[in-house]
Design an enzyme around this catalytic site. Structure first.
Site, mmCIF file in Angstrom:
data_model
loop_
_atom_site.group_PDB
_atom_site.id
_atom_site.type_symbol
_atom_site.label_atom_id
_atom_site.label_comp_id
_atom_site.label_asym_id
_atom_site.label_seq_id
_atom_site.Cartn_x
_atom_site.Cartn_y
_atom_site.Cartn_z
ATOM 1 N N LYS A 133 39.990 34.212 85.705
ATOM 2 C CA LYS A 133 41.362 33.953 85.227
ATOM 3 C C LYS A 133 42.385 33.848 86.355
ATOM 4 C CE LYS A 133 40.658 35.632 80.612
ATOM 5 N NZ LYS A 133 41.181 36.201 79.405
ATOM 6 N N GLU A 217 49.658 40.534 84.684
ATOM 7 C CA GLU A 217 50.666 39.504 84.441
ATOM 8 C C GLU A 217 51.746 40.064 83.539
ATOM 9 O OE1 GLU A 217 48.275 36.212 82.899
ATOM 10 O OE2 GLU A 217 48.832 36.779 80.868
ATOM 11 N N ARG A 309 34.550 25.277 76.870
ATOM 12 C CA ARG A 309 33.495 25.139 75.854
ATOM 13 C C ARG A 309 34.139 24.729 74.549
ATOM 14 N NH1 ARG A 309 35.168 29.499 72.889
ATOM 15 N NH2 ARG A 309 36.058 31.181 74.095
HETATM 16 P P1 ADP Z 1 37.682 31.089 70.784
HETATM 17 O O1 ADP Z 1 38.216 31.257 72.174
HETATM 18 O O2 ADP Z 1 36.782 29.926 70.571
HETATM 19 O O3 ADP Z 1 38.748 31.233 69.800
HETATM 20 P P2 ADP Z 1 36.717 33.750 70.773
HETATM 21 O O4 ADP Z 1 37.627 34.184 71.872
HETATM 22 O O5 ADP Z 1 36.883 34.334 69.434
HETATM 23 O O6 ADP Z 1 36.685 32.209 70.604
HETATM 24 O O7 ADP Z 1 35.235 33.933 71.277
HETATM 25 C C1 ADP Z 1 34.161 33.372 70.572
HETATM 26 C C2 ADP Z 1 32.950 34.217 70.758
HETATM 27 O O8 ADP Z 1 32.605 34.255 72.126
HETATM 28 C C3 ADP Z 1 33.135 35.661 70.356
HETATM 29 O O9 ADP Z 1 31.908 36.098 69.827
HETATM 30 C C4 ADP Z 1 33.443 36.370 71.648
HETATM 31 O O10 ADP Z 1 33.092 37.712 71.576
HETATM 32 C C5 ADP Z 1 32.602 35.590 72.619
HETATM 33 N N1 ADP Z 1 33.168 35.505 73.973
HETATM 34 C C6 ADP Z 1 34.226 34.779 74.354
HETATM 35 N N2 ADP Z 1 34.428 34.883 75.683
HETATM 36 C C7 ADP Z 1 33.470 35.702 76.161
HETATM 37 C C8 ADP Z 1 33.129 36.201 77.459
HETATM 38 N N3 ADP Z 1 33.811 35.894 78.548
HETATM 39 N N4 ADP Z 1 32.073 37.023 77.553
HETATM 40 C C9 ADP Z 1 31.372 37.353 76.450
HETATM 41 N N5 ADP Z 1 31.638 36.907 75.225
HETATM 42 C C10 ADP Z 1 32.659 36.106 75.061
HETATM 43 P P1 ADP Z 2 40.607 36.041 76.088
HETATM 44 O O1 ADP Z 2 39.930 35.425 77.267
HETATM 45 O O2 ADP Z 2 40.018 37.317 75.674
HETATM 46 O O3 ADP Z 2 40.796 35.047 74.998
HETATM 47 P P2 ADP Z 2 43.398 35.666 76.759
HETATM 48 O O4 ADP Z 2 43.864 35.730 78.170
HETATM 49 O O5 ADP Z 2 43.263 34.317 76.167
HETATM 50 O O6 ADP Z 2 42.039 36.441 76.637
HETATM 51 O O7 ADP Z 2 44.358 36.552 75.844
HETATM 52 C C1 ADP Z 2 44.008 36.865 74.501
HETATM 53 C C2 ADP Z 2 45.263 37.226 73.718
HETATM 54 O O8 ADP Z 2 45.939 38.336 74.334
HETATM 55 C C3 ADP Z 2 46.309 36.138 73.650
HETATM 56 O O9 ADP Z 2 46.056 35.220 72.622
HETATM 57 C C4 ADP Z 2 47.578 36.930 73.441
HETATM 58 O O10 ADP Z 2 47.742 37.295 72.100
HETATM 59 C C5 ADP Z 2 47.346 38.182 74.258
HETATM 60 N N1 ADP Z 2 47.908 38.040 75.608
HETATM 61 C C6 ADP Z 2 47.246 37.690 76.719
HETATM 62 N N2 ADP Z 2 48.048 37.645 77.796
HETATM 63 C C7 ADP Z 2 49.274 37.994 77.356
HETATM 64 C C8 ADP Z 2 50.564 38.164 77.985
HETATM 65 N N3 ADP Z 2 50.727 37.959 79.283
HETATM 66 N N4 ADP Z 2 51.594 38.529 77.198
HETATM 67 C C9 ADP Z 2 51.429 38.746 75.882
HETATM 68 N N5 ADP Z 2 50.274 38.612 75.245
HETATM 69 C C10 ADP Z 2 49.190 38.240 75.950
#
Ligand code: ADP
Ligand code: ADP
Ligand code: MG
Length: 490
Positions: A133, A217, A309
């Site tokens: 990230k 962040e 993906r």
């Molecule tokens: P999307 O980003 O497609 O909305 P999710 O964040 O809900 O999907 O993730 C989809 C699936 O992939 C979930 O089962 C989640 O636990 C898994 N997943 C997502 N990112 C990772 C990661 N970096 N490592 C392991 N599992 C992950």
């Molecule tokens: P993941 O890889 O698990 O999907 P993300 O970085 O996409 O993680 O963050 C998942 C969720 O966490 C976001 O959809 C948001 O709701 C919250 N989030 C992440 N970063 C921030 C931020 N800087 N401020 C507020 N909410 C955040």
């Protein structure tokens, strides 16, 4: 049909054959079923993999061939060498990784490249770059796309974290650099919070992702989660398919997704779409990907991460644009140019996706695995179910609790709400608890109906858990099913 086509003639059956003939699906559950369906439509053969625990899973039945990768419920799905070996042995020329599992594992893409199996996704280098990230934030910065104020790269130690946080200002988000699926993220409201969470997030990240790096962040308070679907071919063509609003989340995990966002102006929609295309171009992206942003109350968009993906919620973008994202992924991997330009892509109406999880909302969303004694898939106009369940299927306890996705489309936001309510009522799953009754409560909430919500919605409305279940008794459901079956001559 929202995508404008240059010819109104039906395609002749003598269309040129795809260079990909057989795809190994390196996943399970509904997404494996989804990929098998896309293969079937393209005339491409599909190979499923499964563990002993998944012997009776739907994806095993939907693919043309299936191979067991052992008795351990997880190991087979997580072994890149074993999976690619099988792809080679079964004569597959491509591999689709789905989401979760190894979908963002650069090693899998690398092994595929070495063994001459086309990975349906971006290159290993791009996966690595965007899977980190802090690297991804740097790529966005290079593309002149705004990112939230944060640490320059990873944190050295706790004292470094405290120093950086003081510079940014609280609240801050402490995040695992390689995190995903909503895990490895903690909001820290003050220095005391940061000190107590620091080691916790590191341990969580090490356990879940095998890497200890964390970064900071600025926390955008109650933002909207807006993400943009992009498609990029191997010839420099990059387009976006507009946005999805995934603000309805619980513990940073999405529950309900909408496309387009009812909370954006057209100007914002085009602006954020362009930002996503810039990021994809900057990293030399190929195939389908999603660029995630946070939208602040003052209208600022901040790049958050890129998922390299297919996404769980790709379905709603398919519903509003008419573009089959999974088939397009396979075509891109086969070397075909995108069949449309940005100007050809329009959207129509609104779509919502409900993640039907085998969980008990009333019991802290505790997983509720077990045998599905009866399952009714809802139908009617504008209703789609992408599911991995059937009557008599036992949901094994080893995997994600999401067992189905209910996708609803309609022309206007108000009509979408009506149809969603009807479809959620139609969908009947007996034998396990699910998130369906909870979603029905969310749908009735005036703030949701007004299209005015942010990522704090679920936490701000704990009262929505206090639903009482009103539904047909299972005996009546069984009688109805029998009547339907008799009618259909089944
Ligand atoms: P999307 O980003 O497609 O909305 P999710 O964040 O809900 O999907 O993730 C989809 C699936 O992939 C979930 O089962 C989640 O636990 C898994 N997943 C997502 N990112 C990772 C990661 N970096 N490592 C392991 N599992 C992950
Ligand atoms: P993941 O890889 O698990 O999907 P993300 O970085 O996409 O993680 O963050 C998942 C969720 O966490 C976001 O959809 C948001 O709701 C919250 N989030 C992440 N970063 C921030 C931020 N800087 N401020 C507020 N909410 C955040
Ligand atoms: Mg994310």
């Amino acid at each position: 049909m929202p995508v404008t086509s240059t010819s109104s003639q039906p395609q002749s059956s003598s269309k040129p054959k795809l260079s990909i003939k057989k795809v190994l699906i390196a996943n399970r559950g509904e997404i494996a079923v989804r990929v098998a369906r896309a293969c079937r439509e393209l005339g491409v053969r599909s190979v499923a993999i499964y563990s002993e625990a998944d012997r009776y899973a739907l994806h095993v039945k939907k693919a043309d061939e299936s191979h067991c990768l052992g008795s351990d419920p997880l190991q087979g799905y997580l072994s890149p060498h074993q999976i690619v070996n099988l792809a080679v042995e079964t004569g597959c020329d491509a591999l689709h990784p789905g989401y979760g599992f190894l979908s963002e594992n650069a090693e899998l893409a690398e092994i595929c490249a070495q063994r001459g199996v086309k990975f349906i996704g971006p290159s290993a280098d791009v996966i690595r770059q965007m899977g980190d990230k802090t690297e991804a934030r740097n790529s966005a910065k290079r593309a002149s796309v705004p990112v939230t104020p944060g640490s320059e790269g990873n944190l050295r130690d706790l004292e470094h974290a405290v120093e950086v946080a003081a510079g940014i200002g609280y609240p801050v988000m402490l995040k695992a650099t390689s995190g995903g699926g909503g895990r490895g993220i903690r909001r820290c409201n003050d220095e005391k919070d940061l000190r107590s969470n620091y080691q916790r997030v590191i341990s969580e990240a090490t356990k879940a992702f095998g890497r200890a790096e964390v970064f900071l962040e600025k926390c955008i308070v109650d933002p909207r989660h807006i993400e943009v679907q992009v498609l990029a071919d191997a010839h420099g063509g990059v387009v976006h398919l507009y946005e999805r609003d995934c603000s309805i989340q619980r513990r940073n995990q999405k529950l309900i997704e909408l496309a387009p966002s009812p909370q954006l102006t057209n100007e914002q929609r085009h602006y954020v779409g362009e930002l996503a295309v810039k990021v994809a171009r900057e990293v030399g992206y190929e195939n389908a990907g999603t660029v995630e942003f946070l939208l602040d109350h003052d209208g600022s968009f901040y790049f958050m991460e890129m998922n390299t993906r297919v996404q769980v919620e790709h379905t709603i973008t398919e519903q509003i644009t008419g573009i089959d994202i999974v088939k397009t992924q396979i075509r891109i991997a086969a070397g075909e140019p995108l069949p449309f330009l940005q100007a050809d892509i329009s959207y129509r109406g609104f779509a919502a996706q409900f993640r039907i999880n085998a969980e008990d909302p009333k019991n802290g969303f505790l997983p509720s695995f077990g045998r599905i004694s009866r399952y009714y898939s809802p139908g009617g106009p504008g209703v789609r179910t992408d599911a991995a369940i059937y009557t008599g299927y036992t949901i094994p306890p080893y995997y994600d609790s999401m067992c189905a996705k209910l996708i609803v489309w309609n022309l206007t936001w108000e009509d979408l709400l009506e149809r969603a309510e009807r479809a959620l009522e139609d969908m009947q799953i007996y034998g396990i608890r699910t998130t369906i009754p909870y979603y029905r409560e969310i749908l009735r909430h005036p703030q949701f109906r007004a299209g005015d919500f942010n990522t704090g919605f679920v936490e701000a409305h704990p009262e929505l858990i206090n639903y009482s279940i009103k539904r047909r008794p299972e005996s009546l459901a069984a009688a109805l099913a029998a009547a339907v079956a008799a009618q259909a001559g089944m």
